[in-house]
Design an enzyme around this catalytic site. Structure first.
Site, PDB file in Angstrom:
ATOM      1  N   SER A   8      42.320  35.792  45.648  1.00 43.15           N
ATOM      2  CA  SER A   8      43.758  35.873  45.932  1.00 43.15           C
ATOM      3  C   SER A   8      44.011  36.159  47.416  1.00 43.15           C
ATOM      4  O   SER A   8      43.161  36.705  48.119  1.00 43.15           O
ATOM      5  CB  SER A   8      44.402  36.973  45.085  1.00 43.15           C
TER       6      SER A   8
HETATM    7  N1  SAM Z   1      40.450  39.127  41.226  1.00 40.73           N
HETATM    8  C1  SAM Z   1      39.775  37.971  41.762  1.00 40.73           C
HETATM    9  C2  SAM Z   1      39.236  38.193  43.128  1.00 40.73           C
HETATM   10  O1  SAM Z   1      39.434  39.268  43.705  1.00 40.73           O
HETATM   11  O2  SAM Z   1      38.573  37.272  43.632  1.00 40.73           O
HETATM   12  C3  SAM Z   1      40.632  36.732  41.738  1.00 40.73           C
HETATM   13  C4  SAM Z   1      40.745  36.200  40.416  1.00 40.73           C
HETATM   14  S1  SAM Z   1      41.135  34.518  40.190  1.00 40.73           S
HETATM   15  C5  SAM Z   1      42.739  34.372  40.879  1.00 40.73           C
HETATM   16  C6  SAM Z   1      41.384  34.606  38.408  1.00 40.73           C
HETATM   17  C7  SAM Z   1      40.119  34.853  37.639  1.00 40.73           C
HETATM   18  O3  SAM Z   1      40.474  35.116  36.285  1.00 40.73           O
HETATM   19  C8  SAM Z   1      39.170  33.676  37.609  1.00 40.73           C
HETATM   20  O4  SAM Z   1      37.902  34.063  38.061  1.00 40.73           O
HETATM   21  C9  SAM Z   1      39.137  33.264  36.141  1.00 40.73           C
HETATM   22  O5  SAM Z   1      37.897  32.747  35.716  1.00 40.73           O
HETATM   23  C10 SAM Z   1      39.456  34.597  35.469  1.00 40.73           C
HETATM   24  N2  SAM Z   1      39.950  34.502  34.097  1.00 40.73           N
HETATM   25  C11 SAM Z   1      40.827  33.633  33.551  1.00 40.73           C
HETATM   26  N3  SAM Z   1      41.016  33.897  32.251  1.00 40.73           N
HETATM   27  C12 SAM Z   1      40.225  34.966  31.952  1.00 40.73           C
HETATM   28  C13 SAM Z   1      39.974  35.711  30.782  1.00 40.73           C
HETATM   29  N4  SAM Z   1      40.557  35.441  29.601  1.00 40.73           N
HETATM   30  N5  SAM Z   1      39.103  36.737  30.848  1.00 40.73           N
HETATM   31  C14 SAM Z   1      38.477  37.050  32.017  1.00 40.73           C
HETATM   32  N6  SAM Z   1      38.680  36.377  33.165  1.00 40.73           N
HETATM   33  C15 SAM Z   1      39.543  35.354  33.137  1.00 40.73           C
END
Ligand code: SAM
Length: 219
Positions: A61
């Site tokens: 992000s």
């Molecule tokens: N917090 C992260 C960082 O600091 O880099 C950014 C996260 S990215 C915008 C969103 C993340 O949520 C992705 O890695 C995606 O794979 C994960 N995601 C989506 N659905 C999910 C779920 N049901 N459980 C766990 N992770 C999930």
């Protein structure tokens, strides 16, 4: 290459300059080397005002969004926090500077593995990562003083509400394809919650049992 000047300018211009005032958040943003959470070819862009690709069609992000969501948790230090969507591990690293323990859930194993490696390399020892569907939270470690969801959800999964302490805060982007509203929900009592809208935002989809199905969700 020393990225400390780029990091200091990022904090001055994009974080403090845009109204992030919580000293715990500002200090954490000054310390964590954001470039380590993206591939080396992107290190020069790591302190710019954007999300960046981290592979698997996912993103780290924008720094301002990380700071704003962390500030919205209203941390004092010493809390136990659940993060949904480990991604690169950067948000978990920021939280780890402030709180006692971070529990972070990621559904894509390649990302969870890489985040673990980077967090170990930079010495973040208070982050637990689990490979799982985060829409059901992390029941065996609940309750949490705060839950931060870093992917866009079509609704507020009930597990998150149940896994908050009384007084605990949930920060979650909720909405449809392409755009969501970042919400803060505070648990006031056993069944009593207060909800407020913080700002419009755009996150990759939260995919899972209580989120979007694979193939649908925000673009
Ligand atoms: N917090 C992260 C960082 O600091 O880099 C950014 C996260 S990215 C915008 C969103 C993340 O949520 C992705 O890695 C995606 O794979 C994960 N995601 C989506 N659905 C999910 C779920 N049901 N459980 C766990 N992770 C999930």
């Amino acid at each position: 290459m020393d990225y400390s000047i780029a990091r200091r300018l990022m904090v001055e211009r994009q974080i403090v300059g845009r109204g992030i005032h919580d000293p715990l958040v500002v200090e954490a943003m000054k310390k964590v080397p954001r470039h380590r959470f993206v591939e080396e070819a992107l290190w020069a862009q790591a302190y710019s005002d954007n999300p960046l690709p981290i592979g698997e069609k996912q993103t780290i992000s924008q720094p301002y969004m990380v700071a704003l969501m962390t500030q919205a948790l209203e941390l004092k230090g010493g809390e136990k926090i659940l993060e949904i969507g480990t991604g690169s591990g950067y948000q978990a690293a920021i939280l780890s500077q402030i709180v006692s323990r971070v529990y972070s859930v990621e559904r894509i194993s390649a990302l969870a593995r890489r985040a673990r490696r980077v967090l170990d390399d930079i010495g973040c020892r208070n982050v637990n990562i689990k490979l799982s569907d985060g829409t059901i939270g992390w029941e065996t470690e609940a309750p949490f003083d705060g839950i931060i969801v870093t992917a866009g959800s079509p609704k507020v999964p009930s597990h998150y509400l149940e896994q908050l302490t009384i007084g605990g805060r949930l920060i979650i982007p909720v909405g449809g394809r392409g755009c969501q509203v970042l919400k803060r929900i505070v648990r006031l009592g056993q069944v009593d919650y207060k909800e407020e809208d913080l700002l419009d935002c755009r996150f990759v989809p939260l995919i899972g049992k209580d989120g979007w199905s694979e193939g649908e969700g925000p673009l």
